[in-house]
Design a protein around this motif. Sequence first.
Motif, PDB file in Angstrom:
ATOM      1  N   ALA A 367      42.603 -31.678  18.827  1.00 38.60           N
ATOM      2  CA  ALA A 367      43.102 -31.010  19.958  1.00 38.60           C
ATOM      3  C   ALA A 367      44.087 -31.765  20.711  1.00 38.60           C
ATOM      4  CB  ALA A 367      42.092 -30.088  20.586  1.00 38.60           C
ATOM      5  N   LEU A 368      43.671 -32.817  21.182  1.00 35.54           N
ATOM      6  CA  LEU A 368      44.380 -33.969  22.125  1.00 35.54           C
ATOM      7  C   LEU A 368      45.357 -33.784  21.430  1.00 35.54           C
ATOM      8  CD1 LEU A 368      42.653 -37.257  23.119  1.00 35.54           C
ATOM      9  CD2 LEU A 368      44.366 -37.085  22.151  1.00 35.54           C
ATOM     10  N   VAL A 369      45.392 -34.207  20.227  1.00 36.41           N
ATOM     11  CA  VAL A 369      46.710 -34.783  19.438  1.00 36.41           C
ATOM     12  C   VAL A 369      47.216 -33.564  19.112  1.00 36.41           C
ATOM     13  CG1 VAL A 369      48.117 -35.812  16.913  1.00 36.41           C
ATOM     14  CG2 VAL A 369      45.667 -36.426  17.333  1.00 36.41           C
ATOM     15  N   GLU A 370      47.389 -32.254  19.296  1.00 32.68           N
ATOM     16  CA  GLU A 370      48.695 -31.460  18.934  1.00 32.68           C
ATOM     17  C   GLU A 370      48.714 -30.894  20.387  1.00 32.68           C
ATOM     18  OE1 GLU A 370      50.526 -28.552  18.545  1.00 32.68           O
ATOM     19  OE2 GLU A 370      49.115 -29.642  17.174  1.00 32.68           O
ATOM     20  N   ALA A 371      47.965 -31.320  21.233  1.00 31.85           N
ATOM     21  CA  ALA A 371      48.366 -31.849  22.799  1.00 31.85           C
ATOM     22  C   ALA A 371      49.429 -31.809  23.358  1.00 31.85           C
ATOM     23  CB  ALA A 371      47.354 -31.204  23.792  1.00 31.85           C
ATOM     24  N   ALA A 410      50.416 -48.028  21.110  1.00 30.14           N
ATOM     25  CA  ALA A 410      50.572 -48.215  22.491  1.00 30.14           C
ATOM     26  C   ALA A 410      50.418 -47.197  23.259  1.00 30.14           C
ATOM     27  CB  ALA A 410      51.916 -48.962  23.005  1.00 30.14           C
ATOM     28  N   GLY A 411      49.775 -45.913  22.588  1.00 32.11           N
ATOM     29  CA  GLY A 411      50.001 -44.533  23.323  1.00 32.11           C
ATOM     30  C   GLY A 411      49.042 -43.655  23.115  1.00 32.11           C
ATOM     31  N   ILE A 412      48.528 -42.547  21.687  1.00 34.20           N
ATOM     32  CA  ILE A 412      48.157 -42.149  21.519  1.00 34.20           C
ATOM     33  C   ILE A 412      46.748 -42.444  21.201  1.00 34.20           C
ATOM     34  CG2 ILE A 412      48.945 -40.785  19.309  1.00 34.20           C
ATOM     35  CD1 ILE A 412      48.303 -38.398  20.308  1.00 34.20           C
ATOM     36  N   ALA A 413      47.146 -43.608  20.552  1.00 36.44           N
ATOM     37  CA  ALA A 413      46.112 -44.065  19.630  1.00 36.44           C
ATOM     38  C   ALA A 413      44.659 -44.508  20.857  1.00 36.44           C
ATOM     39  CB  ALA A 413      45.949 -45.251  18.987  1.00 36.44           C
ATOM     40  N   HIS A 414      44.834 -44.737  22.070  1.00 38.04           N
ATOM     41  CA  HIS A 414      43.765 -44.920  22.735  1.00 38.04           C
ATOM     42  C   HIS A 414      43.165 -43.744  23.458  1.00 38.04           C
ATOM     43  CE1 HIS A 414      44.530 -48.584  23.503  1.00 38.04           C
ATOM     44  NE2 HIS A 414      46.640 -48.497  23.916  1.00 38.04           N
ATOM     45  N   ALA A 415      44.060 -43.062  23.490  1.00 37.09           N
ATOM     46  CA  ALA A 415      42.957 -41.422  23.479  1.00 37.09           C
ATOM     47  C   ALA A 415      42.607 -41.351  22.236  1.00 37.09           C
ATOM     48  CB  ALA A 415      44.476 -40.370  24.057  1.00 37.09           C
ATOM     49  N   ALA A 418      39.506 -42.903  23.331  1.00 31.60           N
ATOM     50  CA  ALA A 418      38.488 -42.876  24.293  1.00 31.60           C
ATOM     51  C   ALA A 418      37.732 -41.820  24.090  1.00 31.60           C
ATOM     52  CB  ALA A 418      39.371 -42.913  25.030  1.00 31.60           C
ATOM     53  N   VAL A 419      37.723 -40.923  22.497  1.00 27.90           N
ATOM     54  CA  VAL A 419      37.560 -39.859  22.399  1.00 27.90           C
ATOM     55  C   VAL A 419      36.064 -40.028  22.348  1.00 27.90           C
ATOM     56  CG1 VAL A 419      37.451 -37.475  20.937  1.00 27.90           C
ATOM     57  CG2 VAL A 419      39.270 -37.731  22.558  1.00 27.90           C
ATOM     58  N   ALA A 420      36.629 -41.119  20.808  1.00 27.43           N
ATOM     59  CA  ALA A 420      35.479 -42.184  20.325  1.00 27.43           C
ATOM     60  C   ALA A 420      34.401 -42.367  21.033  1.00 27.43           C
ATOM     61  CB  ALA A 420      35.908 -43.259  19.487  1.00 27.43           C
ATOM     62  N   ILE A 421      35.022 -43.677  21.764  1.00 27.17           N
ATOM     63  CA  ILE A 421      34.014 -44.304  22.911  1.00 27.17           C
ATOM     64  C   ILE A 421      33.148 -43.323  23.278  1.00 27.17           C
ATOM     65  CG2 ILE A 421      33.779 -45.820  24.474  1.00 27.17           C
ATOM     66  CD1 ILE A 421      35.971 -47.296  22.808  1.00 27.17           C
ATOM     67  N   ASP A 422      33.706 -42.625  24.300  1.00 29.20           N
ATOM     68  CA  ASP A 422      32.649 -40.891  24.831  1.00 29.20           C
ATOM     69  C   ASP A 422      31.561 -40.629  24.111  1.00 29.20           C
ATOM     70  OD1 ASP A 422      32.456 -39.053  27.413  1.00 29.20           O
ATOM     71  OD2 ASP A 422      33.453 -38.314  26.035  1.00 29.20           O
ATOM     72  N   LEU A 423      31.707 -40.685  22.350  1.00 30.12           N
ATOM     73  CA  LEU A 423      30.776 -39.762  22.084  1.00 30.12           C
ATOM     74  C   LEU A 423      29.956 -40.969  21.588  1.00 30.12           C
ATOM     75  CD1 LEU A 423      33.111 -36.959  20.237  1.00 30.12           C
ATOM     76  CD2 LEU A 423      31.031 -36.776  21.809  1.00 30.12           C
ATOM     77  N   ARG A 443      40.101 -54.417  25.530  1.00 24.15           N
ATOM     78  CA  ARG A 443      40.191 -53.632  26.390  1.00 24.15           C
ATOM     79  C   ARG A 443      38.788 -52.863  26.572  1.00 24.15           C
ATOM     80  NH1 ARG A 443      44.997 -49.673  26.413  1.00 24.15           N
ATOM     81  NH2 ARG A 443      44.378 -48.029  27.684  1.00 24.15           N
ATOM     82  N   TYR A 444      38.173 -52.766  25.065  1.00 26.70           N
ATOM     83  CA  TYR A 444      36.810 -51.704  24.944  1.00 26.70           C
ATOM     84  C   TYR A 444      35.451 -52.579  24.843  1.00 26.70           C
ATOM     85  CZ  TYR A 444      40.848 -48.327  24.323  1.00 26.70           C
ATOM     86  OH  TYR A 444      41.615 -47.632  24.720  1.00 26.70           O
ATOM     87  N   GLY A 445      36.019 -53.764  24.614  1.00 23.53           N
ATOM     88  CA  GLY A 445      34.643 -54.562  24.614  1.00 23.53           C
ATOM     89  C   GLY A 445      33.646 -55.065  25.865  1.00 23.53           C
ATOM     90  N   ASP A 446      32.315 -54.585  24.917  1.00 29.21           N
ATOM     91  CA  ASP A 446      31.340 -55.260  26.852  1.00 29.21           C
ATOM     92  C   ASP A 446      31.605 -56.287  26.762  1.00 29.21           C
ATOM     93  OD1 ASP A 446      28.772 -54.339  27.808  1.00 29.21           O
ATOM     94  OD2 ASP A 446      28.175 -56.152  26.682  1.00 29.21           O
TER      95      ASP A 446
END
Length: 477
Positions: A367-371, A410-415, A418-423, A443-446
Amino acid sequence: MPDLSSAGLEPFRALLGEGGLVTDADSLTRYTHDQRALMRGQTPGVLRPRSTGEVQEIVRLAGRLGFGLVPQGGNTGYVGGATPEPGRGQLVVSLERMNRVRDVDATGFTLACDAGTILADAQAAAEARGCLLPLSLGAEGSCRLGGNVGTNAGGLQVLRYGMTRDLVLGLEVVLPDGSLLSDMRTLRKNNIGYDLKQLFIGAEGTLGIVTGVVLKLWPAQTRRATAWMQLAADAPIPEIAALVRRETADLASTFELISASSLALVAEMRGAELGLAAGPGGAVLLELSASSERIPLDDILLGTLEALMEAGHVEDAVLAQSERQRREMWTIRETIPEAEKHAGGSVKLDIAVPTSAVSRFLDRARALVEAEAPGTRLSFYGHVGDGNIHFNLMVPAGSDRLAYTAAVDAGIAHAVYAVAIDLGGSFSAEYGIGRFKRGLLARYGDPARLALIEAVKRAVDPQGLMNAGAMTGSSGA
């Protein structure tokens, strides 16, 4: 900066002898270009040792002369982890001549090999003694065991047997000072302090050069039952995987999700109908295996399929009636990366989420990619039994592959990340970090994890000799 001239490399030539040093430009290309042609590396030479002793001498000599080293197996990685970085004066250490199978213990179910052994050759050595080495990858005909260890490779049978980390009993590693950590024991129980071999599994050659490995084996799987399942719309993939595990008493060795779009790419490349179809929810390639003829695999598989159909999760299924038909099912699955390349290439997002979150990830990510990028063609598939989804965005027709890759990264991959990390997931499932994902790790590492990674690197490799630029990029000769 070390002396990169022929004279500066002469000590290595004297050490390794004929064929031990490669310097001509044409021959260097296969060592300096990464598998996906996203990076052109640079090295003054490739070192090709024949023994662990020669690796030790290489490391000592490189330390004295100021050369950085990049260990390389089959150069089949996807994140530039074995690519020498321009401007660093790094030498590639290829283990391709260290390919000896040292021992197969068919009663203790262990295999000892040089780290340069090609995975398929190690599998064949085990099979010749009635055993199974379950590590299985698309690149198994060219990837090497040292690289599998360095990246903690996963593959097609993780559901049942685990990652490389779960298969390693012992390692032999040349450390950055040239000393040797030799722990090639075949023990299943060995509680003598820190399990030091785990430091080097998944470390991508940043802490030392793996020269030998001991792996667990299983009895050869002489019986298989294989099915191609067409999933119903909104089929709950986690629930299906859980039902399969329960109904088959964990005899399922593979559970591969294949999207309809990925299947269509294979059909387009072949220019013909495949004879196998996806349902509204995609398809699953399911395989059970056993080492005993007393286990009625076909009956177990048939009963499992009936339960899935009764639950409304599967619309139809095809059971392989011969080895030829089974092989054709697997060929379709294994051809997907080639079909993506044939269609112009893809940007590969190697996602891991908890198994229970697979369906939620796919729903949200699509849904994110389509949007964000309407009309983007997706190709997703993966080892759903372990939560690994290859979520790939196809390069649009007429677009430059490298430019499109940079834009997505640089763009949509981060979104999507973010979905994966949120889950509760990760941006790197089985590819590793290498040079392409080190920014994502930062960027995402603890913070505590990153600090510990840096501390271990400084403690083991204070000169930054080993594979500088991989993983963190902060240390380097």
